[in-house]
Write an enzyme that holds these catalytic residues in place. Structure first.
Site, PDB file in Angstrom:
ATOM      1  N   TRP A  74       6.692  -1.893 -26.461  1.00  0.00           N
ATOM      2  CA  TRP A  74       6.988  -0.857 -27.446  1.00  0.00           C
ATOM      3  C   TRP A  74       8.157  -0.081 -26.842  1.00  0.00           C
ATOM      4  CZ3 TRP A  74       6.600   4.600 -28.013  1.00  0.00           C
ATOM      5  CH2 TRP A  74       6.497   5.065 -29.343  1.00  0.00           C
ATOM      6  N   GLY A 101       4.019   1.723 -19.234  1.00  0.00           N
ATOM      7  CA  GLY A 101       4.198   3.079 -18.713  1.00  0.00           C
ATOM      8  C   GLY A 101       5.671   3.424 -18.658  1.00  0.00           C
ATOM      9  N   GLU A 488      -6.411  16.667 -42.075  1.00  0.00           N
ATOM     10  CA  GLU A 488      -6.682  15.274 -41.695  1.00  0.00           C
ATOM     11  C   GLU A 488      -6.357  14.324 -42.854  1.00  0.00           C
ATOM     12  OE1 GLU A 488      -6.975  13.625 -39.169  1.00  0.00           O
ATOM     13  OE2 GLU A 488      -8.051  11.801 -39.665  1.00  0.00           O
ATOM     14  N   LYS A 492      -3.591  11.246 -42.747  1.00  0.00           N
ATOM     15  CA  LYS A 492      -3.895   9.845 -43.113  1.00  0.00           C
ATOM     16  C   LYS A 492      -2.891   9.362 -44.160  1.00  0.00           C
ATOM     17  CE  LYS A 492      -6.065   8.869 -40.520  1.00  0.00           C
ATOM     18  NZ  LYS A 492      -6.693   9.616 -39.489  1.00  0.00           N
ATOM     19  N   GLU A 495       0.570   8.686 -42.564  1.00  0.00           N
ATOM     20  CA  GLU A 495       0.719   7.612 -41.588  1.00  0.00           C
ATOM     21  C   GLU A 495       0.550   6.220 -42.167  1.00  0.00           C
ATOM     22  OE1 GLU A 495      -2.057   7.634 -38.268  1.00  0.00           O
ATOM     23  OE2 GLU A 495      -3.567   8.611 -39.486  1.00  0.00           O
ATOM     24  N   HIS A 511       2.268  32.076 -51.150  1.00  0.00           N
ATOM     25  CA  HIS A 511       3.203  32.743 -50.242  1.00  0.00           C
ATOM     26  C   HIS A 511       4.409  31.863 -49.934  1.00  0.00           C
ATOM     27  CE1 HIS A 511       0.439  36.056 -49.765  1.00  0.00           C
ATOM     28  NE2 HIS A 511      -0.530  35.164 -49.645  1.00  0.00           N
TER      29      HIS A 511
HETATM   30  C1  F6R Z   1      -4.172   9.297 -36.470  1.00  0.00           C
HETATM   31  C2  F6R Z   1      -4.416   8.966 -35.085  1.00  0.00           C
HETATM   32  C3  F6R Z   1      -3.751   9.768 -34.038  1.00  0.00           C
HETATM   33  C4  F6R Z   1      -4.680   9.922 -32.819  1.00  0.00           C
HETATM   34  C5  F6R Z   1      -3.924  10.603 -31.670  1.00  0.00           C
HETATM   35  C6  F6R Z   1      -4.822  10.836 -30.467  1.00  0.00           C
HETATM   36  O1  F6R Z   1      -4.917   8.478 -37.324  1.00  0.00           O
HETATM   37  O2  F6R Z   1      -5.132   8.036 -34.787  1.00  0.00           O
HETATM   38  O3  F6R Z   1      -3.330  11.005 -34.520  1.00  0.00           O
HETATM   39  O4  F6R Z   1      -5.797  10.677 -33.197  1.00  0.00           O
HETATM   40  O5  F6R Z   1      -2.841   9.805 -31.287  1.00  0.00           O
HETATM   41  O6  F6R Z   1      -5.333   9.631 -29.986  1.00  0.00           O
HETATM   42  P1  F6R Z   1      -6.576   9.618 -29.017  1.00  0.00           P
HETATM   43  O7  F6R Z   1      -7.758  10.101 -29.768  1.00  0.00           O
HETATM   44  O8  F6R Z   1      -6.722   8.183 -28.576  1.00  0.00           O
HETATM   45  O9  F6R Z   1      -6.243  10.547 -27.872  1.00  0.00           O
END
Ligand code: F6R
Length: 613
Positions: A74, A101, A488, A492, A495, A511
């Protein structure tokens, strides 16, 4: 984020490595590659794009080697292209490595190695690693069994940043060296075979016995042994851990996508997370925790720190902890928390939530809190993940592997677990009305059934998705706990459906944001708090007058005639209402994404486990 796979055994490595990379695809990547040892020489095959491109490369089927390393990249340093993809080799082509990393001081190391005569062929930070291994290996005059390991260890001593590294060498056709620091890597073990991966589901079909590595533990793997060394290269012992997840939990089980499967797994995930932790007749049980009344009474603040969806889970539980325990709670985004000098001391309890347990910002925030004297508690879904190894205490959601990038069952399991934690603290502190606790327990125990009930809206939501999937903008509204669900739901939608959406506390609309409401725009409202129903309905009326199309998610008896669609949910305690209210919103973003023909499980630009800052 990058994914790593490795194999050493008696079978052909290539098909095992490719299958492992395919299982890691959900993490997000842009190129893939493998290196195996073929008749005492190193072979490398890699390409930009999907694992499928790699498996179609000419000659890949001829690889016979039984030891190999593999990687999905990535891009961080350098564009996605063949040259930048892993594995990377040193100039003499003696060592192949893969790395997950970021090497922060790679520029310095590159200059150092260039001055020593090394040449670089990629733009990556990683390429310094095989060349440093070669540099230290060539300088070492001792010709003992540990020479390869020493070269890797000396290399790691020079690296600043995070890394999980697998290294093989044509000089050592029966060895693989492995090390990690702040980046995930697990080793699966069977009698004559060793499997490596960035996470457990990638190799769960081969073994359930895993070694979980701590930072800067070095491992020398052969087919039938795993030897562990500390930073002074003294041998240390390590036990295996058996992982209970089964393979079908990491497969699609007949669903079109992992996300849909995981949405439907929520009743089970919640049931498993509740487990034996609460019952109506006895106090809440956490075998992993040993908090005392003295300690909890000394706490004057709780921080809940996390990223993305996990942070939203924290936000929706702030009220429960404050009401039940009478301790102020602040919820913070990990990447902000760590840089804003938060006030932390030994009277602060810091709770970190991370599904993967590998999120770089959350881990860094945890380390900062520990250094400042706070006690730390990690909530994760992955046994032995980095965050749980750093924290003073760890508790787990039992959601099973979450493969889809968009978090669903992990979120609802986190909300359940935080509520149980609030009860556990409250029962120790004895500061809360017992009826409130009994009522919440009752409601938590009923959740799995009520989630099943909530999932029955699937077909209605699917139809609604067909009406609105071409929208460009959407709004999500709520008050109180419903506002956390609006956030939330909006996340969703962005994304996986790529629709621009905003979430607002319903009362904030007038406002400023109401200026954006125009004819036909979709406004989705969550309405579960009976004290706030009338207020929120007034806000919805304001957008209806301006031509908005409205979807209302509610468990209240309201007049439905003025809205375009109302989804009715079972009633529950307001502390756990997000667990039910989020379900139609998860389904809506899923079906809109499907209508648009998008890759639901692997949305663009996103990674499942965000292991870089
Ligand atoms: C959204 C999503 C991300 C993770 C975030 C934290 O659907 O999955 O926003 O919640 O990247 O990831 P974790 O929980 O693995 O630390």
């Amino acid at each position: 984020m990058c994914g790593i796979v490795g194999y050493i055994g008696n079978k052909k490595a290539c098909p095992i490595l490719i299958a492992g990379l395919s299982r890691l695809e959900y993490r997000g990547y842009d190129s893939a590659g493998i290196s195996t040892i073929e008749k005492n020489d190193l072979s490398i095959m890699k390409d930009k794009g999907r694992v499928k491109n790699l498996s179609n490369l000419e000659g890949i089927d001829n690889l016979e080697g039984t030891i190999g390393i593999a990687h999905t990249r990535w891009a961080t340093h350098g564009k996605p292209c063949k040259e930048n993809s892993h594995p990377h080799q040193d100039n003499s082509k003696t060592f192949s490595i893969v790395h997950n990393g970021i090497i922060e001081n790679y520029n310095e190391l590159r200059t150092f190695l260039t001055e020593k005569g090394y040449t670089f062929y990629s733009e990556t930070d990683t390429e310094v690693i095989p060349n440093l291994i070669h540099y230290y290996y060539s300088k070492d005059s001792q010709n003992d069994d540990l020479k390869f390991l020493r070269a890797v260890k000396n290399t790691c001593a020079d690296l600043k940043g995070s890394f999980a590294i697998e290294a093989i060498s044509k000089l050592y056709p029966n060895n693989m060296i492995v090390v990690r620091k702040d980046s995930p890597l697990v080793i699966g073990t069977c009698e004559d075979e060793k499997y490596l991966a960035s996470d457990i589901p990638a190799i769960l079909s081969y073994t359930k016995d895993f070694y979980l590595l701590d930072d800067l533990e070095f491992v020398v793997l052969t087919r039938n042994s795993a030897k562990f060394y500390n930073q002074d290269l003294e041998e240390i012992t390590k036990d295996t851990q058996t992982i209970e997840w089964n393979m079908s939990s990491a497969e699609k089980d007949g669903f079109d996508d992992f996300m849909l499967k995981e949405i439907n797994e929520q009743p089970t995930a919640i049931r498993e997370t509740i487990g034996a932790r609460i019952s109506l007749n006895s106090k809440c049980q956490f075998d992993e925790l040993s908090f005392t009344k003295d300690y909890l009474s000394s706490i004057n603040k709780i921080y809940i720190v996390a990223c993305g969806t996990a942070m939203h889970a924290g936000l929706s539980c702030k009220n429960a902890i404050e009401k039940l325990c009478k301790i102020p709670v602040e919820v913070d985004i990990a990447s902000e928390f760590r840089y804003r000098s938060p006030i932390i001391d030994e009277k602060t309890l810091c709770i970190f939530i991370s599904q993967s347990g590998e999120t770089a910002d959350t881990i860094a925030a945890l380390k900062l809190s520990k250094e400042s004297g706070a006690k730390t508690l990690a909530i994760s879904n992955v046994i032995g993940s980095s965050i749980t190894r750093e924290a003073d205490y760890s508790i787990y959601t039992h959601a099973g592997p979450e493969i889809a990038v968009a978090s669903t069952k992990a979120y609802t399991s986190q909300v359940v677990l935080l509520n149980i934690l609030a009860i556990y603290f409250a029962e120790i502190l004895e500061v809360c009305d017992e009826n409130l606790i009994i009522n919440l327990k009752q409601n938590i125990l009923e959740l799995p059934k009520k989630v099943e009930e909530a999932l029955k809206c699937t077909d209605i939501i699917k139809d609604f998705a067909k009406q609105i999937y071409l929208e460009k903008d959407m709004f999500f509204l709520g008050r109180g706990i419903d506002e956390t669900v609006a956030r939330e739901g909006s996340l969703k939608m962005k994304e996986i459906s790529y629709i621009h959406s905003e979430s607002y506390a319903a009362g904030e609309l007038k406002h400023g944001p109401i200026a954006l409401i125009e004819n036909g725009i979709t406004v989705i409202s969550i309405l579960t708090d009976e004290n706030l129903v009338k207020k929120t309905i007034s806000n919805i009326q304001e957008v209806i007058t301006r031509g908005a199309k409205t979807l209302v998610i509610t468990n209240q008896n309201i007049d439905k005639t003025m809205f375009d669609l109302v989804i009715n949910l079972p009633k529950t305690s307001s502390f756990v209402s997000p667990i039910l209210s989020i379900i139609p919103l998860q389904l809506l973003s899923y079906y809109i994404s499907k209508e648009k023909g998008l890759d639901v499980d692997k949305p663009r630009n996103l990674a499942k486990s965000v292991t870089v800052e």
